[in-house]
Design a protein around this motif. Structure first.
Motif, mmCIF file in Angstrom:
data_model
loop_
_atom_site.group_PDB
_atom_site.id
_atom_site.type_symbol
_atom_site.label_atom_id
_atom_site.label_comp_id
_atom_site.label_asym_id
_atom_site.label_seq_id
_atom_site.Cartn_x
_atom_site.Cartn_y
_atom_site.Cartn_z
ATOM 1 N N PRO A 4 -8.737 31.800 41.247
ATOM 2 C CA PRO A 4 -9.834 32.103 42.159
ATOM 3 C C PRO A 4 -9.388 31.921 43.606
ATOM 4 C CG PRO A 4 -10.495 30.446 40.539
ATOM 5 C CD PRO A 4 -9.040 30.699 40.368
ATOM 6 N N SER A 5 -9.950 32.693 44.482
ATOM 7 C CA SER A 5 -9.559 32.616 45.886
ATOM 8 C C SER A 5 -10.054 31.312 46.501
ATOM 9 C CB SER A 5 -10.139 33.800 46.653
ATOM 10 O OG SER A 5 -11.535 33.658 46.769
ATOM 11 N N THR A 6 -9.423 30.944 47.606
ATOM 12 C CA THR A 6 -9.854 29.733 48.302
ATOM 13 C C THR A 6 -11.247 29.928 48.886
ATOM 14 O OG1 THR A 6 -8.710 30.467 50.292
ATOM 15 C CG2 THR A 6 -7.510 28.984 48.839
ATOM 16 N N ASP A 7 -11.615 31.185 49.199
ATOM 17 C CA ASP A 7 -12.961 31.456 49.708
ATOM 18 C C ASP A 7 -14.007 31.130 48.644
ATOM 19 O OD1 ASP A 7 -12.017 32.256 52.153
ATOM 20 O OD2 ASP A 7 -12.101 34.393 51.696
ATOM 21 N N THR A 8 -13.721 31.468 47.392
ATOM 22 C CA THR A 8 -14.643 31.174 46.298
ATOM 23 C C THR A 8 -14.812 29.669 46.157
ATOM 24 O OG1 THR A 8 -13.965 33.170 45.139
ATOM 25 C CG2 THR A 8 -15.048 31.474 43.822
ATOM 26 N N ARG A 9 -13.702 28.960 46.201
ATOM 27 C CA ARG A 9 -13.729 27.504 46.070
ATOM 28 C C ARG A 9 -14.498 26.885 47.231
ATOM 29 N NH1 ARG A 9 -11.862 22.701 46.331
ATOM 30 N NH2 ARG A 9 -10.712 21.564 44.797
ATOM 31 N N ARG A 10 -14.230 27.369 48.431
ATOM 32 C CA ARG A 10 -14.903 26.868 49.617
ATOM 33 C C ARG A 10 -16.413 27.124 49.520
ATOM 34 N NH1 ARG A 10 -11.878 29.371 54.098
ATOM 35 N NH2 ARG A 10 -10.087 28.408 53.124
ATOM 36 N N SER A 11 -16.766 28.283 49.015
ATOM 37 C CA SER A 11 -18.173 28.640 48.846
ATOM 38 C C SER A 11 -18.846 27.705 47.846
ATOM 39 C CB SER A 11 -18.273 30.087 48.379
ATOM 40 O OG SER A 11 -19.575 30.413 48.010
ATOM 41 N N MET A 12 -18.157 27.406 46.768
ATOM 42 C CA MET A 12 -18.711 26.515 45.750
ATOM 43 C C MET A 12 -18.884 25.097 46.309
ATOM 44 S SD MET A 12 -16.655 27.830 42.385
ATOM 45 C CE MET A 12 -17.671 27.094 41.108
ATOM 46 N N LEU A 13 -17.908 24.634 47.083
ATOM 47 C CA LEU A 13 -18.022 23.304 47.691
ATOM 48 C C LEU A 13 -19.209 23.254 48.647
ATOM 49 C CD1 LEU A 13 -14.263 22.480 48.368
ATOM 50 C CD2 LEU A 13 -15.816 21.175 46.905
ATOM 51 N N ALA A 14 -19.394 24.318 49.413
ATOM 52 C CA ALA A 14 -20.526 24.370 50.337
ATOM 53 C C ALA A 14 -21.836 24.316 49.568
ATOM 54 C CB ALA A 14 -20.446 25.630 51.191
ATOM 55 N N LYS A 15 -21.889 25.042 48.455
ATOM 56 C CA LYS A 15 -23.111 25.069 47.651
ATOM 57 C C LYS A 15 -23.388 23.680 47.053
ATOM 58 C CE LYS A 15 -23.930 28.903 45.460
ATOM 59 N NZ LYS A 15 -23.996 29.972 44.449
ATOM 60 N N VAL A 16 -22.350 22.962 46.667
ATOM 61 C CA VAL A 16 -22.519 21.604 46.135
ATOM 62 C C VAL A 16 -23.142 20.709 47.211
ATOM 63 C CG1 VAL A 16 -21.259 19.509 45.451
ATOM 64 C CG2 VAL A 16 -20.718 21.707 44.374
ATOM 65 N N HIS A 17 -22.660 20.826 48.433
ATOM 66 C CA HIS A 17 -23.185 19.976 49.505
ATOM 67 C C HIS A 17 -24.603 20.383 49.910
ATOM 68 C CE1 HIS A 17 -19.733 17.389 50.073
ATOM 69 N NE2 HIS A 17 -18.992 18.454 49.815
ATOM 70 N N ILE A 18 -24.918 21.657 49.801
ATOM 71 C CA ILE A 18 -26.285 22.109 50.048
ATOM 72 C C ILE A 18 -27.207 21.527 48.970
ATOM 73 C CG2 ILE A 18 -27.814 24.126 50.019
ATOM 74 C CD1 ILE A 18 -25.437 25.687 51.312
ATOM 75 N N ALA A 19 -26.737 21.555 47.727
ATOM 76 C CA ALA A 19 -27.518 20.994 46.623
ATOM 77 C C ALA A 19 -27.742 19.500 46.828
ATOM 78 C CB ALA A 19 -26.809 21.252 45.296
ATOM 79 N N LYS A 20 -26.698 18.803 47.250
ATOM 80 C CA LYS A 20 -26.800 17.362 47.506
ATOM 81 C C LYS A 20 -27.891 17.095 48.543
ATOM 82 C CE LYS A 20 -24.326 13.821 49.998
ATOM 83 N NZ LYS A 20 -23.244 13.632 50.944
ATOM 84 N N GLY A 44 -14.003 17.659 46.615
ATOM 85 C CA GLY A 44 -12.811 18.396 47.023
ATOM 86 C C GLY A 44 -11.674 18.262 46.021
ATOM 87 N N LYS A 45 -11.722 17.254 45.167
ATOM 88 C CA LYS A 45 -10.671 17.043 44.168
ATOM 89 C C LYS A 45 -10.961 17.750 42.846
ATOM 90 C CE LYS A 45 -9.282 12.654 46.165
ATOM 91 N NZ LYS A 45 -9.151 11.223 45.975
ATOM 92 N N LEU A 46 -12.095 18.435 42.763
ATOM 93 C CA LEU A 46 -12.469 19.103 41.522
ATOM 94 C C LEU A 46 -11.874 20.506 41.441
ATOM 95 C CD1 LEU A 46 -16.271 18.154 41.354
ATOM 96 C CD2 LEU A 46 -14.371 17.056 40.175
ATOM 97 N N SER A 47 -11.623 20.956 40.226
ATOM 98 C CA SER A 47 -11.160 22.330 40.003
ATOM 99 C C SER A 47 -12.358 23.271 40.118
ATOM 100 C CB SER A 47 -10.535 22.452 38.612
ATOM 101 O OG SER A 47 -11.542 22.328 37.618
ATOM 102 N N VAL A 48 -12.086 24.562 40.150
ATOM 103 C CA VAL A 48 -13.161 25.549 40.228
ATOM 104 C C VAL A 48 -14.066 25.441 39.003
ATOM 105 C CG1 VAL A 48 -13.680 28.029 40.274
ATOM 106 C CG2 VAL A 48 -11.843 27.123 41.692
ATOM 107 N N LYS A 49 -13.467 25.231 37.833
ATOM 108 C CA LYS A 49 -14.260 25.092 36.608
ATOM 109 C C LYS A 49 -15.145 23.847 36.693
ATOM 110 C CE LYS A 49 -13.766 24.996 31.564
ATOM 111 N NZ LYS A 49 -15.180 25.067 31.406
ATOM 112 N N GLN A 50 -14.613 22.758 37.216
ATOM 113 C CA GLN A 50 -15.409 21.542 37.359
ATOM 114 C C GLN A 50 -16.519 21.728 38.408
ATOM 115 O OE1 GLN A 50 -12.047 18.957 38.175
ATOM 116 N NE2 GLN A 50 -12.365 17.856 36.233
#
Length: 164
Positions: A4-20, A44-50
């Motif tokens: 997966p692209s780093t943009d996808t990962r970055r997007s997922m991390l952002a969504k996690v923090h929005i959820a928080k 930040g230490k989690l994989s895309v699947k995690q």
């Protein structure tokens, strides 16, 4: 399968923090949840699947992701409704002067050039008033041009050139 692209990962991390934030989790609770579920203190230490799994977990706790277009209009957008109605009236008036349909995209184009805002609903009342001023100036210019043609006789029909 490609990574997966780093943009996808970055997007997922952002969504996690929005959820928080949306779930009202403080930092200690959030880190305890990460440690309990994955044995880490930072998402930040989690994989895309995690990360995907974590988003599912947060959704089960009540987080509902929304698209950008699903956001509610701001108070300033609601204050701008009468101004948007005025823009619609000016577009109609401009269309009558030009003898063609003038679409809403004409006003949006003015807004984009003036302030960089992409939608009328996102504009502040002062930005909307600037669009009204530009449309009003265009209508006045067309009126002056029509008045000038009448005074010079350009807009009149010569009876000698009529076919009947």
């Amino acid at each position: 399968m490609a990574a997966p692209s780093t943009d996808t990962r970055r997007s997922m991390l952002a969504k996690v923090h929005i959820a928080k934030k949306n779930l009202g989790m403080d930092d200690d609770t959030y880190r305890a949840m990460l440690d309990n579920l994955y044995g880490v203190e930072s998402s930040g230490k989690l994989s895309v699947k995690q990360l995907d799994d974590l988003l599912g977990h947060l959704a089960s706790r009540g987080f509902v992701a929304t698209k950008k277009g699903d956001a509610k209009p701001s108070k300033s957008a609601q204050n701008g409704k009468p101004i948007i109605a005025k823009i619609g009236a000016l577009l109609t008036e401009l269309g009558q002067r030009e003898g063609r349909h003038v679409p809403w995209s004409y006003a949006v184009g003015i807004l984009k050039r003036q302030s960089g805002v992409m939608r009328l609903e996102w504009a502040t009342p002062p930005q909307l008033r600037a669009v009204v001023a530009a449309l009003h100036a265009r209508v006045q210019k067309l009126d002056r041009e029509a008045q000038g043609k009448l005074l010079t006789g350009e807009g009149t029909i010569n009876a000698g050139s009529m076919p009947f």
